[in-house]
Each structure stands twice: as C-alpha cells, then as structure tokens.
Scaffold this motif. Structure first.
Motif, PDB file in Angstrom:
ATOM      1  N   PHE A 111       0.835  -1.205   0.000  1.00  0.00           N
ATOM      2  CA  PHE A 111       0.000   0.000   0.000  1.00  0.00           C
ATOM      3  C   PHE A 111       0.866   1.250   0.000  1.00  0.00           C
ATOM      4  O   PHE A 111       1.721   1.410   0.866  1.00  0.00           O
ATOM      5  N   ARG A 112       0.643   2.097  -0.995  1.00  0.00           N
ATOM      6  CA  ARG A 112       1.360   3.377  -1.033  1.00  0.00           C
ATOM      7  C   ARG A 112       0.392   4.447  -1.505  1.00  0.00           C
ATOM      8  O   ARG A 112      -0.272   4.267  -2.534  1.00  0.00           O
ATOM      9  N   TYR A 113       0.373   5.547  -0.774  1.00  0.00           N
ATOM     10  CA  TYR A 113      -0.508   6.641  -1.182  1.00  0.00           C
ATOM     11  C   TYR A 113       0.191   7.421  -2.282  1.00  0.00           C
ATOM     12  O   TYR A 113       0.874   8.395  -2.041  1.00  0.00           O
ATOM     13  N   GLU A 114       0.045   6.906  -3.513  1.00  0.00           N
ATOM     14  CA  GLU A 114       0.692   7.531  -4.661  1.00  0.00           C
ATOM     15  C   GLU A 114      -0.375   8.136  -5.553  1.00  0.00           C
ATOM     16  O   GLU A 114      -1.565   7.897  -5.380  1.00  0.00           O
ATOM     17  N   ASN A 115       0.066   8.898  -6.542  1.00  0.00           N
ATOM     18  CA  ASN A 115      -0.856   9.442  -7.515  1.00  0.00           C
ATOM     19  C   ASN A 115      -1.217   8.346  -8.505  1.00  0.00           C
ATOM     20  O   ASN A 115      -0.371   7.941  -9.288  1.00  0.00           O
ATOM     21  N   GLY A 119       0.106   1.831 -14.306  1.00  0.00           N
ATOM     22  CA  GLY A 119       1.232   1.141 -13.663  1.00  0.00           C
ATOM     23  C   GLY A 119       1.529   1.626 -12.258  1.00  0.00           C
ATOM     24  O   GLY A 119       2.518   1.225 -11.659  1.00  0.00           O
ATOM     25  N   ARG A 120       0.716   2.518 -11.738  1.00  0.00           N
ATOM     26  CA  ARG A 120       0.948   3.039 -10.391  1.00  0.00           C
ATOM     27  C   ARG A 120      -0.356   3.021  -9.607  1.00  0.00           C
ATOM     28  O   ARG A 120      -1.260   3.804  -9.874  1.00  0.00           O
ATOM     29  N   LEU A 121      -0.426   2.083  -8.672  1.00  0.00           N
ATOM     30  CA  LEU A 121      -1.659   1.887  -7.907  1.00  0.00           C
ATOM     31  C   LEU A 121      -1.428   2.233  -6.439  1.00  0.00           C
ATOM     32  O   LEU A 121      -0.292   2.369  -6.005  1.00  0.00           O
TER      33      LEU A 121
HETATM   34 MG    MG Z   1       7.951   4.385  -6.145  1.00  0.00          MG
END
Ligand code: MG
Ligand code: ATP
Length: 419
Positions: A111-115, A119-121
């Motif tokens: 789990f990562r609070y990314e934008n 390919g980016r979840l």
């Molecule tokens: Mg990264």
C-alpha cells in the motif's frame, strides 16, 4: 453506488487465471533456487518502517497508510515487503538456523498513497525474494538472474538489467559529501523534494523523476569512483557472475533506489514500452537492515517485482497466456430430467471432469446457447431416452460430432474427446 477506492483494482473471475499462471511460474522459479514461501501480516507497527525503510524516503514521508488502531497503537499497511520479512526472520530467530535463510512472498499486497496512473496503484502486489545471511555477490547475482529468466520465460522482450553499487557506511559518507559539493551550487534549481532531502539523502537527486533534476545531475560524480575496496571487490564479483551467465546488463550509476536500507548492490529490471520505460523489478543488498531493526549484524539481499506491472507488460507485448476452460462439458437436459442431470454432473466432477448444468430454468435451446458462451468444448444431453438408459449424448460443440455412451463410460470418452 459504492465504488472501489481510487488506485485499487479488482481481479475479476474471468481474468484471475492470468494471475494464477504467473503465481505458478514464480513459485517454481523461487523453489528451483531454494526459496520457500513466507507469509507475514498485511500491517505492522509503524516503527518498523520508520526504522527499516528510513524516514528520508518518499515512502515514509508521503506514502504510508498509517492509522491508530482501537488500542491506540500506530499501525501501517505494508508499504514494501522487505521490512516485514526481516522482522519475521528476527522475531522467529531464524538467524540461529543454518544460513542463508531464503524466503519469498507472493501476491503480497503493498500500500502506497501515490498518484494513481498507469502502472501506479495505491494497492499493488509483489513477488519478492529475500536471502538473509549471504554476503557473497553470488547471492546478488542469482537473484538478478532469477528475475531476468522468469521475465524472459514469460516472453517479455526489451528487458534491460541495470546495476549499480551505492557503497556502504564506510565509503558512502565521502560520496555524500562529494555529491553535495557538486549539487550545492545548483540547489536552487532542484525540485522541492530534492531540496528537502539534500542534507540527509542527496543520492535521491540522481534518480529523481523530474526532468530538471535529471539534467542537473547528468554529470554528477559517480559513487562507483569512490567505493571502498570491499565494495569494489563485491561489485566486480557481481559483474563477473553476470558476465559468466551471459545476460545483457548495464552499469548505471544513477540507480540509487528509493529505500534507505540499501548497501552495495542495487538493481532494476526495466523494459521499454511505447509509453516509456517501466521498472518491473527492483532490489538490492541491505546489509544493515537486520541490525537497524534490532537484530544482529547480518548481510542480506532481495528484490520485489510488481505483479500488476508484469501483467501490463504481457498485455503491451501482446503475449497471450493459456486460458483454462471453465468447463470440460456442459450438461443440457429437459426439465423432467433435472435430477438425472444433477447426478451426472456430480458423478463427472467426482471423476475430475469440470462439469456443470443449467441452474436458471432455461429452455433446452437456451441451455445450448449458454453452454456455447461458457466456451465448454463439449455438451452432454440427457433426454428421456438417455435418462431411461442411463446414458449421455455427448456432442463436440465445435464440430457437431455426437456420441451416445453409457454413463459409466462417459468420463473416458470425454477425456478422449477433449484430448
Ligand atoms: Mg515508487
Ligand atoms: P517506481 O520507481 O516505479 O516508483 P519503486 O522504486 O517505488 O518503483 P519498489 O519499491 O522497488 O519500486 O517496488 C518493487 C516493484 O513493485 C517495482 O519495480 C514495481 O514493479 C512495483 N511497484 C512499485 N510501486 C508500485 C505502484 N504504486 N503500483 C504498481 N506497482 C508498483
């Protein structure tokens, strides 16, 4: 209507076979090299990541899902897999066993609070390997080769392996200083994050995704020129293993990876896609992590590979994975023979044949239509005659070929017909 949270993805029943295919390949690749599965909790005490991952990293500063539980403990959903594996290794005293201790995790939710973007979840899944207690470069090399051959075997092309060494606490401080001296005159032009981490983690400017930071660091001094003897020997040994294995790789002194615990080797497997480069696997050596979280000083090396990214690559390269049939045979029947159809289905399943029947009250014609839709290669009809004789009329849905056989012979005939 309630929707799934942003940055998460469902795996639908019709596509889960693709995950299972990968999982199977990954388990086999890990097992071949002596890695056994470990399963650790989805959440850990926040402190593990503060100490393990490092508080200058993007992950810790911006991306963690941290909350207080009802007992007022600070809990964090795993933002990466290595710290949890190291905590488990330590807590269960696995370092007291014969080393190295090799473990892998599969489908670990991260789990990562990314934008969220392609390919980016915010929730993704990793296949990761960790090798605790091995200091030799052969351990680094076997991991790189394992990841490379796995992806190659899946049919992924344009794979490049990039390796670097970021030194150790003996030689890195001098490099930090050299890099800081180089960057000091340009600090105003760096992006805000690079400015912020300039003091404590200037290395990150080298792999910053901002164009202007990339430009500014183009001619920055390289860690490779300042490695101590031990780190240099280790890096040379790694290169000679990779040379011997004959895989293409390049040394890229800009690869520093996002986590603070890395020492010596860092590496990435990258593929060129039409939307630019995609990093599918990243890893490296973390000789100080176990000690950092309270254990003995013990070298270790590992990698993490994103399953969603592997699947994305398979899609973008048009690689089709074998789709298993949902059913081998679909039993069609007239309403009065529902009981016989039910028994037939149960008997076939008991013989290991994937079988089903209509459960929705469809007409015989609609049942055939449905059978077709499921992709079942065969149908087996039970009309009044078949019911009376305890037989099954088996039809090849593609060719129309039909055979009526006694129920007892049906499993063998079905197996023959589907090859
Ligand atoms: Mg990264
Ligand atoms: P990136 O540079 O793409 O942000 P990373 O360095 O943050 O990657 P790692 O922490 O090394 O990635 O994680 C290992 C692998 O997990 C990556 O190579 C990638 O395949 C996958 N991964 C990382 N973050 C995400 C994400 N937000 N969504 C999907 N997959 C991810």
């Amino acid at each position: 209507m309630i929707q799934a949270p942003r940055g998460t993805r469902d795996v639908l029943p019709a596509e889960s076979y693709r995950w299972q295919f990968l999982e199977d390949k990954m388990r086999k690749a890990a097992a071949l090299a002596g890695y056994r599965e470990v399963r650790t909790p989805v959440f850990e005490h926040t402190e593990l990541f503060l100490r393990g991952v490092g508080d200058t990293t993007d992950i810790v500063q911006k991306e963690m899902y941290t909350f207080k539980d009802k007992g007022d403990r600070s809990i964090t959903l795993k933002p990466e897999g290595t710290a949890g594996a190291a905590r488990c290794f330590l807590e269960s005293n696995l370092y007291a066993d014969a080393l190295p201790c090799k473990m892998y995790y599969l489908d670990a939710p991260i789990f990562r609070y990314e934008n969220p973007q392609s390919g980016r979840l915010r929730e993704h899944h990793q296949f990761g390997l960790e090798c605790f207690g091995a200091k030799e470069a052969t351990a680094d090399a076997e991991l790189i080769l394992l990841a490379f051959h796995l992806l190659e075997e899946l049919g992924i092309k344009n794979l490049s392996v990039r390796i670097n060494s970021i030194g150790c606490p003996k030689c890195r401080p001098a490099y930090h200083q050299t890099l800081k001296d180089y960057l000091a005159g340009r600090i105003d032009q760096l992006c805000d994050s690079c400015k912020e981490r300039f003091e404590r983690n200037p290395l990150r400017a080298l792999d910053c995704k901002e164009k202007r930071c990339q430009e500014l660091t183009k001619d920055a001094p390289s860690m490779l020129d300042l490695l101590c003897d031990e780190c240099r020997d280790h890096f040379e040994a790694l290169k000679s293993c990779l040379d011997g294995a004959g895989i293409p790789y390049s040394v890229d002194s800009r690869i520093v990876r996002g986590l603070d615990y890395y020492t010596k080797t860092v590496f990435e497997l990258v593929t060129a896609t039409k939307d630019g480069n995609l990093t599918v696997c990243g890893g490296g050596r973390y000789d100080n992590l176990v000690e950092q979280i309270g254990g003995p000083s013990l070298p270790a090396v590992g990698f993490g590979m994103g399953l969603e990214r592997v699947l994305m690559l398979l899609d973008s390269e048009g690689i089709v994975l074998p789709r298993p049939n949902q059913y081998d045979i679909f039993i069609t029947y007239m309403g009065q023979n529902r009981g016989a159809a039910f028994r037939t289905v149960q008997d076939l399943r008991a013989q290991g044949i994937k079988a089903d029947m209509d459960h929705c009250g469809r007409s015989l014609k609609a049942q055939f239509k449905y059978a077709n839709k499921t992709g079942a290669p065969l149908s087996g009809t039970i009309g009044d005659d078949e019911a009376a004789q305890n037989a099954l009329k088996i039809k090849n849905m593609a060719t129309g070929e039909e055979k009526t056989v006694p129920a007892a012979e049906a499993p063998g005939v079905i197996r023959n017909m589907i090859g």
